[in-house]
Structures are given as C-alpha cells and as structure tokens.
Design a protein around this motif. Sequence first.
Motif: not given
Length: 303
Positions: A133-158
């Motif tokens: 699931q996380i691999l598909s999530d990161m794929m989605t992020v890359i499609e929309h935002k480009g490379a992951l390294a410059p980004l701030k990712v946030v998780w909210i909840g459990d």
Amino acid sequence: MSDHLLALEAFSGRQLQALIDRAIELKGESKAGKRQQQLAGKTVCLLFDKPSTRTRVSFESATYGLDGKVIFMSSKDSQLGRGEPLKDTARVLARYVDGIVVRTFGQEIVEELARYSGVPVINALTDLHHPCQILSDMMTVIEHKGALAPLKVVWIGDGNNMANSWIEAASVLGFSLTLACPEGFDPDGEILKRAQERADKPIVLVRDPAEAIADADVVNVDVWASMGQEEEQEARAKLFAPYQLDKRLLAGAKGDAIVLHCLPAHREEEITEEVLEGPQSVVFDQAENKMHIHKAILEHFVG
C-alpha cells in the motif's frame, strides 16, 4: 534485493524507487494498450485471512494483466483455519504456485511462511506492516509532486500498520515525515527508533495535528479503528475527533498539498466529505495505483 516482500526496511532506497519507477512504466504501457505477459505460465496464490476489496481485486487484476493465473483462498478455505503448521502450508503451496500473496493478522505469519516457502511471499497486509500500500501511495505522490526527497509528508491519526510502513519508507527513501497521533496510539516504538537512527531527514512524532500539518506537501489519513478493532470504534471516535482532516485543518498545509487515504473512508470521521471529494484529494488515483504497483511487485518477485 530480498526474495520476499515482507517490510520496506529490508530494501534500499534505490530498490524501492526502481519498483515505483517500473510501476509508472507499466501503467503507461497499460494505458497505451500494450499487452503485458510477464507472468505467462505463472500462478499466484492469494492467501487471505482478512477480507478485502481493493487489495484482492488489484492483485487479481495485476496478475491477469500480466497474463498470469490466480488462486484465491480465504482462511476458511485452507488448512490455516484448521491448525496446519505454517511451515507445512508454505512448503506445499510452493510446489503448486509461483508466488504467495498473504493478507493476515500477525507479522510472524508472513515471516514464517517466507522462511519455509520455496517461492516469493508478498505481504499484502499484516497488523504491523502494509508495504504494498505504501509503495502505491508513494507512486501517487511522485506522479503528482515529483521526487519524494524534498517533500514534507504528514500522517494524522492512528499509529497503525500504515504509519509503521510510512516510517520505514521515510527512513529508506529519505523524505521528511511528521506523525500526529493521540497518546497511547503511537506507531511501533522499535520501528520508529530504527527508522530515526537510519534516516537522513527528520521523522517526528507529535500530538498536535495542527503542528504536524504546517507546511505539509502530502497529508495522509486512515480509519481510526482498523479491521479487528471494530469494538473500539465508539471510544476511538471521541478520542480521535481532534484529528479529523477537515478544511480548517487542511488549510495549515501548503496550498498545493495533496491528500491521501487508502480507503475505505469513513466520511465525517477521519476525513470530511468536503476534503475527500475536494480538489486536493488524489485518493482515487491512489486506489488505481495499487494495481500498477502490484504489477511491478509481481513482475519482479514472481516473473
């Protein structure tokens, strides 16, 4: 690269990035109508203790899309539900199929299956990890935002299995991750500690969702009570109420931040209808990408 996919921390950043890049290529080929036959003559067994919609259908579609065959077994259909030792199940199935995809409760189940299996074992979800699931999530992020390294990712909840796998991904691929969880609902402490020691960028756990979401590029939420925790739903709803992702909370993120949710979503609980259906939500791209990342995973480990 490991012969099995059990958790993300077993891989290097280059290896995980290669899987994501390949999934994007396979998605493009599929959209262009190119026939994909990497699993021709191969059979994949889906061994599921937990019910599923997206995970089952996306793995089946991915297998068929690569010209492979699928055998689906729930626990009630197999000897797992009748006490057969896991090592026996693993060794027998490995003589029938070319790969085993497992969706179950304890991480120790997939680890023991992998220990005795002569074919690749893929973790499609345990209570501790959700790597595919996380691999598909990161794929989605890359499609929309480009490379992951410059980004701030946030998780909210459990601090659940999704949070654990996001923590591992951040440590391996080198992006910043901030988690906001209520006290008593933190991610796994050992996973967090190992990831923080390995990480190049901050992996931070806070209590205040507004603090966490400030200047976020990617905002990720999930249900407050996971499968098997249904009896806790009412109590959790009260405790997690301040962690709901609504328009007010989302305003603290960057204006072009994207919103992820692995689905199914409980509207007006962990996320509002307005945000889920809003312009920053990419949850249905995220859901589609499960199939494409599963193709890349199956091609690599089984094909």
